[in-house]
Design an enzyme around this catalytic site. Structure first.
Site, mmCIF file in Angstrom:
data_model
loop_
_atom_site.group_PDB
_atom_site.id
_atom_site.type_symbol
_atom_site.label_atom_id
_atom_site.label_comp_id
_atom_site.label_asym_id
_atom_site.label_seq_id
_atom_site.Cartn_x
_atom_site.Cartn_y
_atom_site.Cartn_z
ATOM 1 N N GLU A 37 49.867 27.171 30.284
ATOM 2 C CA GLU A 37 49.614 25.834 29.739
ATOM 3 C C GLU A 37 48.121 25.609 29.470
ATOM 4 O O GLU A 37 47.714 25.065 28.443
ATOM 5 C CB GLU A 37 50.094 24.767 30.737
ATOM 6 C CG GLU A 37 51.540 24.867 31.161
ATOM 7 C CD GLU A 37 52.488 24.071 30.295
ATOM 8 O OE1 GLU A 37 52.041 23.463 29.304
ATOM 9 O OE2 GLU A 37 53.692 24.067 30.604
ATOM 10 N N SER A 75 55.233 17.052 28.112
ATOM 11 C CA SER A 75 53.943 16.573 28.566
ATOM 12 C C SER A 75 54.056 15.108 28.986
ATOM 13 O O SER A 75 54.811 14.783 29.889
ATOM 14 C CB SER A 75 52.900 16.780 27.460
ATOM 15 O OG SER A 75 51.588 16.610 27.940
ATOM 16 N N HIS A 85 50.288 25.222 26.341
ATOM 17 C CA HIS A 85 50.923 23.903 26.367
ATOM 18 C C HIS A 85 51.415 23.520 24.971
ATOM 19 O O HIS A 85 50.696 23.661 23.988
ATOM 20 C CB HIS A 85 49.904 22.885 26.853
ATOM 21 C CG HIS A 85 50.458 21.532 27.144
ATOM 22 N ND1 HIS A 85 51.276 21.279 28.222
ATOM 23 C CD2 HIS A 85 50.308 20.334 26.507
ATOM 24 C CE1 HIS A 85 51.593 20.000 28.246
ATOM 25 N NE2 HIS A 85 51.027 19.406 27.210
#
Length: 464
Positions: free
Chosen positions: A298, A185, A388
Site C-alpha cells: 500500500e 480506503s 494502494h
C-alpha cells in the site's frame, strides 16, 4: 434507448444499451448548501414530469490530489451544488429482484467522487448485480467537527444514500433485503464506522472493506483540523463562522493545513468522529458478513512517486518507529526476511501491517464469518508495485480505465477472477475461498492466485 424508472420522489429517465440500464446523478438528498450548509442531509423535494438521469452529477467541494499523485490518480471536478446523488447500473431485462452492491469511494475523506470511469458499474450489471455508486460531502464540509453542527455529515450522507437504496432500489430491479456495501480506503473506513451505527441497522447484509481498517477519533481530536483551519482563515472554529467564508477560500485553507499529510506518514487530516450516537465505536451489526483485504505494498503509492522511499535513512526510520511506537525488535524481524531492503521500504512494510493487515485480521477474528484477501500483483508503472488503490480496476473489471496505475498490459484474467469473487460474495455469500478461522486462510490475488494459511505468521503476531 431511453428507459424510465419510478422513485418515491418522481420519475427518472436513464439510458439502456447492450442489455444494461444506466441512471446517473440521481439525487438522494437536497443540495447541502445555503441554509443546509454544515447541516445533516435533508430529503429531496419531489418533482413533476420525468427528470433526466443521463449525465454524472456535481462533485463535492474538493481540490485535486497534490503533485505528483495528480498524475496517476484522476479526480474529475464537476461544478454545482447538487452533489448528494448516486448512480445506478442494472440489467435491462426484468428478471426479478437481484443482489445490490453499493460502492463508497475513497480519497482520505477529502478527495474522490462517484463519477470516475474506474467505478463504471457495467460489468456488475452484466453479471446480474445492481451496482450503486454514491457521492458524499468531503473535507471540512463533510467531516470537520464543530461545536454547533452535527458530526460526520459525510457519513450521514452515506446513511441517507443507503436509505434511498432501501426505499427505491426495487424500481431498478434490486432486492432491498440483499444489499452489500463495499468501499476502498476512506470508503472502507466509512463502512467500518457504519457497522457501529444504530442508524445503519438493516440497510445492508454484507460488507467488503478494501484497504481501510476501523478507525475513529474523539470529538477533541476531530476538532483539531478545524482549529488549524480557523487560525489560517482568521475566524472562529464554528460552523457558523466557516459557513460565512467563501468556499474557494475554505478549500485553500484546507489544502494548506493538509499539504504534508498522508495515510502512512500521518499529519493533519479528516477522520470519522465517535460521537456515541451515529458512530458508537462498538459493532451493532455482528450478523453482517465481511470481505476484508489489503494490498501487499500500500505504502508505495505515497512513498515512491514522491521520492520518500529514497529519502528515509536509518535515523529517519528510527524516528518514525518511535512515533508509531514500533519496537526495535520488530524492525529486526522484518529486516531478516527482506535483506537489502531500503529503510524507507522497511518502514512502509511495517506501516502496512500496523495500519491495515493487523487491524483487519482482528476484525476478521471478531466476525462470525469473514473472508480475507491480499492483493499482491505488482504494477510496473513508476515502480508502484502492489500499491494502494491498484486493486479497484480489477474488482470493477475496468482495467481500461486503470492505465495510470496498472499500465496497459495488466492481466485481464486476474480482473475476471477478482470481479467474480466480489459478485459471488454479494450473490451467494461465497467469494470462492474458505472463511477466516484459526488457520487464517488468505486468498493471495496475483498473476497466479492461491490460498495461503497464515502467511508471514511471525510478522502478523506482532500486531495482534
Amino acid at each position: 434507448m431511453d428507459t424510465i424508472a419510478i422513485t418515491r420522489q418522481g420519475k427518472v429517465r436513464g439510458r439502456s444499451e447492450d442489455g444494461i440500464a444506466t441512471f446517473l446523478g440521481l439525487p438522494y438528498a437536497a443540495p447541502p448548501y445555503g441554509r443546509r450548509r454544515f447541516r445533516a442531509p435533508e430529503p429531496v423535494e419531489p418533482w413533476d414530469g420525468v427528470r433526466d438521469a443521463l449525465e454524472y452529477g456535481a462533485t463535492a467541494a474538493k481540490r485535486p490530489y497534490r503533485p505528483p499523485l495528480d498524475e496517476i490518480i484522476p479526480d474529475p471536478d464537476r461544478p454545482g451544488d447538487d452533489c448528494l446523488h448516486l448512480n445506478v447500473w442494472t440489467p435491462a431485462a426484468d428478471d426479478g429482484a437481484r443482489p445490490v452492491m453499493v460502492w463508497i469511494h475513497g480519497g482520505s475523506l477529502r478527495n474522490g467522487s462517484n463519477s470516475l470511469p474506474l467505478y463504471d458499474g457495467s460489468a456488475f450489471a452484466r453479471d446480474g448485480v445492481v451496482l450503486v455508486s454514491i457521492n458524499y460531502r468531503l473535507g471540512i464540509e463533510g467531516f470537520g467537527s464543530f461545536p454547533d453542527a452535527p458530526d460526520n455529515r459525510g457519513l450521514l450522507d452515506q446513511l441517507a444514500a443507503l436509505e434511498w437504496v432501501r426505499d427505491n432500489i426495487a424500481s431498478f430491479g434490486g432486492d432491498p433485503a440483499n444489499v452489500t456495501v463495499f468501499g476502498e480506503s476512506a470508503g472502507a473506513i466509512s463502512i467500518a464506522a457504519l457497522l457501529t451505527s444504530p442508524r445503519a441497522r438493516g440497510l445492508f447484509r454484507r460488507a467488503a472493506l478494501q484497504s481501510g481498517p476501523p478507525h475513529t477519533v474523539s470529538r477533541a481530536e476531530g476538532g483539531r483540523i478545524v482549529a488549524l483551519m480557523a487560525k489560517v482563515l482568521g475566524v472562529a472554529p464554528t460552523a457558523e463562522a466557516f459557513a460565512a467564508v467563501d468556499r474557494e477560500r475554505l478549500l485553500d485553507a484546507q489544502v494548506e493545513v493538509t499539504s504534508k499529510s498522508n495515510p502512512i506518514g500521518g499529519g493533519p487530516g479528516f477522520s470519522i468522529v465517535a460521537d456515541g450516537e451515529v458512530v458508537t465505536g462498538e459493532v451493532v451489526m455482528p450478523e453482517v458478513e465481511l470481505l476484508l483485504g489489503y494490498n501487499r505494498e500500500e505504502y508505495r503509492l505515497w512513498f515512491v512517486p514522491t521520492g520518500v522511499v529514497q529519502k528515509i535513512g536509518a535515523v529517519a526510520l528510527r524516528l518514525a518507529m518511535l512515533k508509531l511506537k514500533i519496537p526495535g525488535r520488530v524492525a529486526k524481524l522484518y529486516r531478516s526476511s527482506r535483506p537489502g531492503m531500503l529503510p524507507g521500504e522497511l518502514l512502509g512494510e511495517m506501516a502496512n501491517d500496523f495500519l491495515l493487515r493487523g487491524p483487519l485480521a482482528k476484525l476478521a477474528s471478531r466476525s462470525p464469518k469473514a473472508h480475507v484477501y491480499e492483493f499482491a500483483w505488482r504494477s510496473p508503472v513508476l515502480d508502484l508495485g502492489a500499491c494502494h488503490g491498484l486493486e479497484i480496476g480489477f474488482v470493477f473489471d475496468t482495467l481500461r480505465h486503470n492505465v495510470e496505475l496498472a499500465g496497459p498490459d495488466a492481466p485481464q484474467h486476474l480482473a475476471d477472477e477478482m470481479h467474480r469473487a466480489w459478485v459471488g460474495f454479494a450473490r451467494d455469500r461465497d467469494p470462492g475461498w474458505p472463511a477466516w478461522d484459526d488457520s487464517r486462510p488468505v486468498m493471495i490475488f496475483d498473476r497466479r492466485s492461491e490460498v495461503m494459511h497464515d502467511p508471514r505468521a511471525e510478522e502478523l503476531k506482532v500486531w495482534l
